[in-house]
Design an enzyme around this catalytic site. Structure first.
Site, PDB file in Angstrom:
ATOM      1  N   ASP A 150       0.808  -1.232   0.000  1.00 18.65           N
ATOM      2  CA  ASP A 150       0.000   0.000   0.000  1.00 18.65           C
ATOM      3  C   ASP A 150       0.840   1.282   0.000  1.00 18.65           C
ATOM      4  O   ASP A 150       0.335   2.350  -0.320  1.00 18.65           O
ATOM      5  CB  ASP A 150      -0.922   0.037   1.234  1.00 18.65           C
ATOM      6  CG  ASP A 150      -1.804  -1.193   1.322  1.00 18.65           C
ATOM      7  OD1 ASP A 150      -2.133  -1.739   0.254  1.00 18.65           O
ATOM      8  OD2 ASP A 150      -2.159  -1.608   2.439  1.00 18.65           O
ATOM      9  N   ARG A 187      -5.923  -0.013   0.739  1.00 17.36           N
ATOM     10  CA  ARG A 187      -6.676   0.296   1.967  1.00 17.36           C
ATOM     11  C   ARG A 187      -7.050   1.784   1.985  1.00 17.36           C
ATOM     12  O   ARG A 187      -7.723   2.246   1.094  1.00 17.36           O
ATOM     13  CB  ARG A 187      -5.869  -0.094   3.218  1.00 17.36           C
ATOM     14  CG  ARG A 187      -5.797  -1.587   3.441  1.00 17.36           C
ATOM     15  CD  ARG A 187      -5.316  -1.889   4.839  1.00 17.36           C
ATOM     16  NE  ARG A 187      -4.076  -1.172   5.158  1.00 17.36           N
ATOM     17  CZ  ARG A 187      -3.543  -1.121   6.374  1.00 17.36           C
ATOM     18  NH1 ARG A 187      -4.142  -1.733   7.374  1.00 17.36           N
ATOM     19  NH2 ARG A 187      -2.412  -0.483   6.599  1.00 17.36           N
ATOM     20  N   ARG A 229      -0.855  -8.517  -5.035  1.00 14.54           N
ATOM     21  CA  ARG A 229       0.088  -8.990  -4.010  1.00 14.54           C
ATOM     22  C   ARG A 229       0.992 -10.098  -4.541  1.00 14.54           C
ATOM     23  O   ARG A 229       1.990 -10.440  -3.922  1.00 14.54           O
ATOM     24  CB  ARG A 229      -0.686  -9.590  -2.831  1.00 14.54           C
ATOM     25  CG  ARG A 229      -1.235  -8.587  -1.889  1.00 14.54           C
ATOM     26  CD  ARG A 229      -1.633  -9.303  -0.585  1.00 14.54           C
ATOM     27  NE  ARG A 229      -2.454  -8.456   0.252  1.00 14.54           N
ATOM     28  CZ  ARG A 229      -1.984  -7.468   0.990  1.00 14.54           C
ATOM     29  NH1 ARG A 229      -0.694  -7.208   0.993  1.00 14.54           N
ATOM     30  NH2 ARG A 229      -2.784  -6.730   1.715  1.00 14.54           N
ATOM     31  N   ASN A 232      24.384   6.306 -17.371  1.00 15.49           N
ATOM     32  CA  ASN A 232      25.753   6.839 -17.337  1.00 15.49           C
ATOM     33  C   ASN A 232      25.813   8.345 -17.578  1.00 15.49           C
ATOM     34  O   ASN A 232      26.849   8.877 -17.962  1.00 15.49           O
ATOM     35  CB  ASN A 232      26.607   6.122 -18.393  1.00 15.49           C
ATOM     36  CG  ASN A 232      26.101   6.392 -19.811  1.00 15.49           C
ATOM     37  OD1 ASN A 232      24.928   6.680 -20.010  1.00 15.49           O
ATOM     38  ND2 ASN A 232      26.986   6.304 -20.772  1.00 15.49           N
ATOM     39  N   ARG A 287      28.167 -22.126 -19.146  1.00 18.33           N
ATOM     40  CA  ARG A 287      27.399 -21.662 -20.306  1.00 18.33           C
ATOM     41  C   ARG A 287      27.514 -20.146 -20.336  1.00 18.33           C
ATOM     42  O   ARG A 287      27.699 -19.509 -19.301  1.00 18.33           O
ATOM     43  CB  ARG A 287      25.922 -22.056 -20.189  1.00 18.33           C
ATOM     44  CG  ARG A 287      25.647 -23.552 -20.205  1.00 18.33           C
ATOM     45  CD  ARG A 287      25.860 -24.136 -21.611  1.00 18.33           C
ATOM     46  NE  ARG A 287      25.528 -25.546 -21.665  1.00 18.33           N
ATOM     47  CZ  ARG A 287      26.343 -26.538 -21.342  1.00 18.33           C
ATOM     48  NH1 ARG A 287      27.571 -26.267 -20.903  1.00 18.33           N
ATOM     49  NH2 ARG A 287      25.977 -27.796 -21.439  1.00 18.33           N
TER      50      ARG A 287
END
Length: 782
Positions: free
Chosen positions: A168, A212, A303, A533, A656
């Site tokens: 919230d 809320r 959520r 940058n 890899r």
């Protein structure tokens, strides 16, 4: 909170003989796991014992198997998980003294005197009550013969530090609570999907978001998607709002828009305090206007899901700060919350924050709505003011006769279009004529210039890349053509949105003023590049989107490595010579190392990293993730590092490699980039408008001072304008990076979380700041 004593102390010995417990309480929020992981690992790094408390305060009361020792490996693979792995529960037992007595007994028996609570204001208030009662609880336990006097003496004081985990963002004193950014990601994904279907059918959509009694999610969503209207509890609409809303929706349709979007916070009310609901609004729009209207209540989707890169970095930084605050606390130190203000870590007295949070509720009950918005903090107030500037306005009939040109420069990045949209619309509201320049400085030289209108930029906020087109070409060799076109199109001011080329191009225009008088006009540069940058700004538009793209890819790669076992992935990121993306992605994805240009490394360091991975493969975490910035070293290339690791790891792990490439520049902008770009676009044109007032000479514009060509940047806690000429001194032009970069101090955190025994500089930890003061410091905040 002074750090005089800790400055000289070895941080790896700070926690020896101490025990820390960490719990998550109240509603879950994405990023809580990152905070738990950091608290555990940094606690172990300091030599402390660390315990998980499962199921929040209920676990504290029940004790037994609910309080378990945490190990390094037990928090592995937590970073990318939503919710809270250690569980959270609403606990009635802890609200009564008898329950808190049981909790105190459980902690004393385990020798735990440091408690880290991750939750909302209710959870943190409960922690403070526990702390203030601690001495009395111990006396009761001794009197009942449940603990010895010796045990009570050893646990005589309870330290408490809170981290606010709540989607919230309703806790005052903190810019962003853990979970808010991820919730915005979920909301914006839904809004983007809904807009496409709404446009197909020319529909009006009403979306209810959580929060809320706090309107933050609704407000930022409205800014990030360019909604027609937002209803928030802190600022109910004026009487007669129904007529105003219907008029606004009709005007939007008449101007050619195919959809309407209305965002409603779940706690939205009218001036009388009565709820404004989705159903009420749908009925109103359908009956009055006959529009095909749909309502969507997002609910718990907000959520869920994986935490955003921002929430992972926030959780990790807060976890480190929380451990330091606990270990540096004395019996006189008030319970504090660790938080972020701008990009600065701060410690705030817990009960002051709770008090201000309660003051908001009181202000709303007493209908002091302006006070409620102010009490929510600068960030909320600025969001509200930006929203008011861009929405509910009528385009003025009177013109200013000012022509402002906007161009994109350098490589494309997500958020550029949102900045253009905000700049165009605020310019039109100011009465200016807005001009679009296609293809950067080259387009300015080749007269690719045309008027751009309110409607043209309507749905640009969520578009990735650059609609105007962008090129890396610098203006130096085109100064004559550019001057002629500035005169021909009567351009009075320039908004340049882009990366390092936008900065160096702006400087070239300033240098050209000596020869070409037409270049003596106010100009402002907005940093927009994935590389982050650009000197003069801690953040660039587009960097957050790129960071999330890298983090998501790293999650998938880690998953693959975890399945295969004994595998190390080497991943190359973009950024030019700037190591921001590699470092922050390293923090967000839980990398073992991140090689960057700014932190020199040699073959010995590479060797140490390989040895570290060989040791790691002996544990239960049999995988590795190495990030390498594309220009970190011209000899130690990605191929070289891959070959070295492959050779040295023979028989222990295989390797890899992945070069992520241009996928880092694409994609739809994240909520942060949309919101940041919108505020930057608005601020830039408002500044130019003010600047132009002071630049009239003999009936025309003449601006030749250094402060008439500025960089608009985010610095520590607010938006700042700095002359381009001043920033020259702060820039390494050869490597196209600022000479000092704030994020470098986060690198030790990444290494500690990867189990390197390096030295964490504890001398630069956040001092305690106050939320309630006689005269609040005047700051410009985002």
């Amino acid at each position: 909170m002074s750090n005089v004593n800790t400055a000289a102390m070895d941080p790896t010995k700070m926690g020896v003989g101490r025990a820390i417990a960490v719990l998550t309480s109240g509603g879950d929020a994405q990023g809580m796991n990152a905070a738990v992981r950091a608290t555990v690992r940094v606690g172990l790094y300091t030599g402390a014992k660390v315990f998980f408390v499962h199921e929040g305060y209920q676990g504290l009361v029940d004790g037994g198997d609910h309080i378990r020792p945490g190990t390094w490996e037990s928090v592995s693979m937590m970073l990318q998980l939503g919710g809270t792995v250690i569980g959270s529960a609403r606990c009635m037992d802890f609200q009564v003294r008898e329950g808190r007595l049981k909790a105190a007994y459980n902690l004393v028996k385990l020798g735990i005197t440091n408690l880290c609570v991750i939750g909302g204001d209710g959870s943190l208030t409960g922690a403070n009550i526990f702390r203030t009662e601690w001495s009395d609880l111990l006396k009761d336990l001794v009197a009942k013969g449940r603990i010895t006097k010796e045990e009570a003496k050893n646990s005589s004081h309870l330290n408490i530090v809170g981290m606010v985990g709540s989607i919230d963002n309703d806790f005052c004193g903190t810019d962003m609570t853990i979970g808010t950014d991820s919730a915005l990601h979920r909301i914006i994904e839904v809004v983007d999907s809904i807009t496409t279907t709404a446009q197909s059918h020319q529909r009006a959509f009403i979306l209810e978001v959580m929060g809320r009694h706090c309107g933050y999610l609704a407000l930022v969503t409205a800014l990030a998607c360019g909604a027609d209207w937002v209803f928030i509890p802190e600022m109910p609409p004026d009487d007669g709002w129904e007529d105003h809303l219907c008029r606004r929706l009709t005007e939007t349709r008449n101007m050619g828009s195919r959809l309407n979007v209305i965002i409603v916070a779940e706690g939205a009310i009218n001036k009388e305090g009565k709820p404004i609901t989705c159903d009420h609004l749908r009925e109103l729009v359908t009956k009055r206007l006959g529009f095909d209207t749909r309502a969507t209540i997002l609910g718990h989707v907000q959520r869920g899901g994986t935490p955003s890169a921002f929430d992972r970095v926030l959780g990790s930084r807060m976890g480190v700060e929380a451990v330091m605050a606990l270990l540096e606390a004395t019996p006189e130190t008030p319970a504090c919350v660790v938080s972020l203000s701008g990009n600065q870590a701060v410690r705030l007295p817990l009960m002051e924050c709770v008090q201000v949070t309660k003051d908001v509720t009181v202000a709303m009950k007493e209908r002091r709505f302006d006070d409620a918005v102010k009490l929510r903090g600068k960030s909320f107030e600025n969001n509200w003011n930006t929203y008011k500037l861009l929405a509910h306005v009528r385009i003025p009939d009177t013109k200013s006769n000012i022509n402002v040109a906007i161009l994109n420069v350098g490589a494309p990045c997500a958020g550029m279009n949102a900045a253009v949209r905000a700049a165009v619309r605020i310019g039109i509201i100011q009465g200016h004529n807005m001009l679009a320049v296609h293809d950067g400085f080259e387009g300015l030289a080749e007269a690719k210039i045309e008027p751009i209108t309110w409607n043209t930029v309507g749905d640009w906020t969520g578009n990735g890349g650059s609609v105007l087109g962008t090129k890396r070409v610098l203006p130096g060799k085109y100064l004559e053509e550019i001057s002629l076109n500035i005169a021909k199109y009567n351009i009075h001011a320039l908004v340049i949105i882009g990366g390092f080329e936008a900065f160096s191009g702006g400087l070239e225009l300033v240098q050209g003023r000596e020869k070409y008088e037409e270049l003596c006009i106010p100009m402002v540069v907005l940093p927009a590049t994935v590389s982050n940058n650009v000197p003069g700004s801690d953040f660039s538009i587009g960097a957050d989107t790129a960071l999330n793209a890298i983090t998501t890819t790293c999650d998938r790669i880690k998953q693959s490595a975890a399945g295969t076992k004994r595998r190390v992935f080497i991943i190359e990121t973009m950024g030019g010579y700037c190591g921001y993306l590699a470092t922050m992605a390293g923090l967000a994805a839980g990398a073992d190392a991140a090689y960057i240009y700014e932190e020199k490394f040699a073959i010995r360091d590479l060797e140490a990293n390989v040895e570290h991975l060989v040791e790691k493969m002996k544990t239960t975490v049999k995988r590795g993730l190495i990030l390498r910035n594309e220009n970190c070293n011209s000899n130690y290339t990605t191929d070289f590092i891959f070959n070295l690791y492959s050779e040295e790891g023979k028989g222990v792990f295989d390797c890899r490699k992945n070069v992520l490439g241009h996928m880092q520049q694409g994609g739809t902008p994240t909520p942060f980039d949309r919101n940041f770009a919108t505020k930057m676009g608005v601020k830039s044109v408002l500044w130019l408008t003010e600047k132009l007032k002071g630049c009239y000479r003999h009936g025309r514009i003449f601006a030749n001072t250094p402060d008439s060509a500025c960089m608009l940047g985010m610095r520590k806690r607010g938006l700042m304008l700095q002359p381009l000429a001043e920033l020259k001194e702060q820039t390494d032009f050869e490597h196209r990076i600022p000479k000092s970069q704030w994020w470098l101090k986060l690198r030790p955190i990444m290494k500690i979380l990867a189990k390197y025994k390096i030295n964490l500089d504890t001398s630069e930890h956040a001092l305690m700041e106050h939320v309630i003061s006689e005269k609040p410091p005047v700051r410009m905040t985002l």
